[in-house]
Design a protein around this motif. Structure first.
Motif, PDB file in Angstrom:
ATOM      1  N   ASN A 146       0.989  -1.262   0.019  1.00 54.67           N
ATOM      2  CA  ASN A 146       0.119   0.097   0.049  1.00 54.67           C
ATOM      3  C   ASN A 146       0.796   1.097  -0.104  1.00 54.67           C
ATOM      4  O   ASN A 146       2.085   1.118   0.510  1.00 54.67           O
ATOM      5  CB  ASN A 146      -0.679  -0.051   1.275  1.00 54.67           C
ATOM      6  N   LEU A 147       0.274   2.179  -0.573  1.00 57.07           N
ATOM      7  CA  LEU A 147       1.052   3.528  -0.274  1.00 57.07           C
ATOM      8  C   LEU A 147      -0.004   4.442   0.133  1.00 57.07           C
ATOM      9  O   LEU A 147      -1.327   4.615  -0.338  1.00 57.07           O
ATOM     10  CB  LEU A 147       1.405   4.114  -1.702  1.00 57.07           C
ATOM     11  N   VAL A 148       0.596   5.503   0.851  1.00 57.82           N
ATOM     12  CA  VAL A 148      -0.289   6.747   1.526  1.00 57.82           C
ATOM     13  C   VAL A 148       0.394   7.889   1.237  1.00 57.82           C
ATOM     14  O   VAL A 148       1.568   7.876   1.524  1.00 57.82           O
ATOM     15  CB  VAL A 148      -0.689   6.528   2.884  1.00 57.82           C
ATOM     16  N   ARG A 149      -0.347   8.610   0.565  1.00 63.81           N
ATOM     17  CA  ARG A 149       0.503  10.141   0.314  1.00 63.81           C
ATOM     18  C   ARG A 149      -0.546  11.183   0.976  1.00 63.81           C
ATOM     19  O   ARG A 149      -1.751  11.478   0.786  1.00 63.81           O
ATOM     20  CB  ARG A 149       0.426  10.660  -1.185  1.00 63.81           C
ATOM     21  N   VAL A 150      -0.001  12.310   1.661  1.00 63.58           N
ATOM     22  CA  VAL A 150      -0.478  13.231   2.305  1.00 63.58           C
ATOM     23  C   VAL A 150      -0.038  14.518   1.822  1.00 63.58           C
ATOM     24  O   VAL A 150       1.197  14.978   1.713  1.00 63.58           O
ATOM     25  CB  VAL A 150      -0.302  13.264   3.837  1.00 63.58           C
ATOM     26  N   ALA A 151      -0.918  15.456   1.192  1.00 67.58           N
ATOM     27  CA  ALA A 151      -0.474  16.691   0.583  1.00 67.58           C
ATOM     28  C   ALA A 151      -1.556  17.786   0.883  1.00 67.58           C
ATOM     29  O   ALA A 151      -2.890  17.581   0.586  1.00 67.58           O
ATOM     30  CB  ALA A 151      -0.523  16.413  -1.018  1.00 67.58           C
ATOM     31  N   VAL A 203      -5.241  16.568   1.222  1.00 66.20           N
ATOM     32  CA  VAL A 203      -5.613  15.227   0.422  1.00 66.20           C
ATOM     33  C   VAL A 203      -4.878  14.208   0.728  1.00 66.20           C
ATOM     34  O   VAL A 203      -3.310  14.217   0.765  1.00 66.20           O
ATOM     35  CB  VAL A 203      -5.442  15.584  -1.019  1.00 66.20           C
ATOM     36  N   VAL A 204      -5.339  13.163   0.990  1.00 70.53           N
ATOM     37  CA  VAL A 204      -4.872  11.653   1.717  1.00 70.53           C
ATOM     38  C   VAL A 204      -5.126  10.632   0.433  1.00 70.53           C
ATOM     39  O   VAL A 204      -6.233  10.413   0.459  1.00 70.53           O
ATOM     40  CB  VAL A 204      -5.410  11.420   2.775  1.00 70.53           C
ATOM     41  N   THR A 205      -4.253  10.441  -0.405  1.00 71.13           N
ATOM     42  CA  THR A 205      -4.340   9.482  -1.438  1.00 71.13           C
ATOM     43  C   THR A 205      -4.023   7.961  -0.874  1.00 71.13           C
ATOM     44  O   THR A 205      -2.842   8.081  -0.407  1.00 71.13           O
ATOM     45  CB  THR A 205      -3.635   9.636  -2.723  1.00 71.13           C
ATOM     46  N   VAL A 206      -4.620   6.863  -1.081  1.00 70.97           N
ATOM     47  CA  VAL A 206      -4.172   5.683  -0.748  1.00 70.97           C
ATOM     48  C   VAL A 206      -4.484   4.725  -1.957  1.00 70.97           C
ATOM     49  O   VAL A 206      -5.146   4.839  -2.932  1.00 70.97           O
ATOM     50  CB  VAL A 206      -5.213   5.200   0.214  1.00 70.97           C
ATOM     51  N   ALA A 207      -3.478   3.884  -2.214  1.00 69.36           N
ATOM     52  CA  ALA A 207      -3.567   2.952  -3.293  1.00 69.36           C
ATOM     53  C   ALA A 207      -3.046   1.466  -2.640  1.00 69.36           C
ATOM     54  O   ALA A 207      -2.351   1.692  -1.851  1.00 69.36           O
ATOM     55  CB  ALA A 207      -3.118   3.515  -4.546  1.00 69.36           C
TER      56      ALA A 207
END
Length: 194
Positions: free
Chosen positions: A130-135, A184-188
């Motif tokens: 998994n990845l999580v990005r917080v922008a 914005v928190v993206t997860v994949a």
């Protein structure tokens, strides 16, 4: 063999909407705490050994090295970054691998800092990750919604925080209001088979 995941960062630049999800082409060099270095000018292929592959190799990770590299490269695409990868010292191939990255974007429409985490773990048939990005964005979440990829849809309201499923099977995004701004928190997620 790695199955290519559909995750943010794997498609070409699409203006500011792409920056919301960090779906931009590689713009700058990347360096890491592990002293591995990778440079890839815009439009050029990445080097054979990426930063995340180098860090995984230094830690003795083999079982999920390809997936941690693929997710890490997707997470950091279009940003200057520093990353720190960690694995279980005595049995790095039998346990989870985690990488934490600080990101710096300097592109038309978005200049700023972000952060991300990549996490992989071995399974009976390969690896999952998994990845999580917080922008943080200066725009309101209402404005950010208009920037999401075509086909994105509101999936749920999680205690007043909207969760969107992103168009094109690109993961999900939580839009967290912060005053007049939006985080914005993206997860994949992705899988790789042996």
């Amino acid at each position: 063999m790695l199955a290519p995941p559909r995750i943010p960062g794997h498609s070409s630049a699409r203006g500011l909407a792409a920056l919301v999800l960090a779906m931009v082409t590689a713009l700058a060099a990347a360096t890491t705490d592990a002293r591995a270095q990778s440079t890839a000018p815009a439009g050029q292929p990445r080097p054979a050994v990426t930063v995340f592959q180098g860090q995984a190799a230094q830690l003795g990770v083999k079982s999920c090295a390809g997936l941690i590299a693929q997710l890490g490269d997707s997470l950091t695409q279009g940003a200057r970054f520093t990353a720190n990868t960690q694995a279980q010292k005595n049995a790095p191939n039998d346990h989870a691998v985690q990488a934490v990255a600080g990101l710096a974007y300097d592109a038309p429409g978005y200049q700023g800092k972000a952060a991300g985490i990549v996490f992989t773990a071995p399974t009976r048939t390969g690896c999952e990750g998994n990845l999580v990005r917080v922008a943080p964005f200066t725009q309101s979440c209402r404005d950010v919604v208009r920037l999401l990829p075509k086909g994105s849809a509101l999936t749920a309201d999680l205690s007043g925080t909207p969760l969107y499923t992103l168009g094109g099977n690109q993961g999900q995004a939580l839009l967290v209001p912060s005053g007049s701004a939006c985080v914005v928190v993206t997860v994949a997620s992705a899988m790789a088979s042996q």
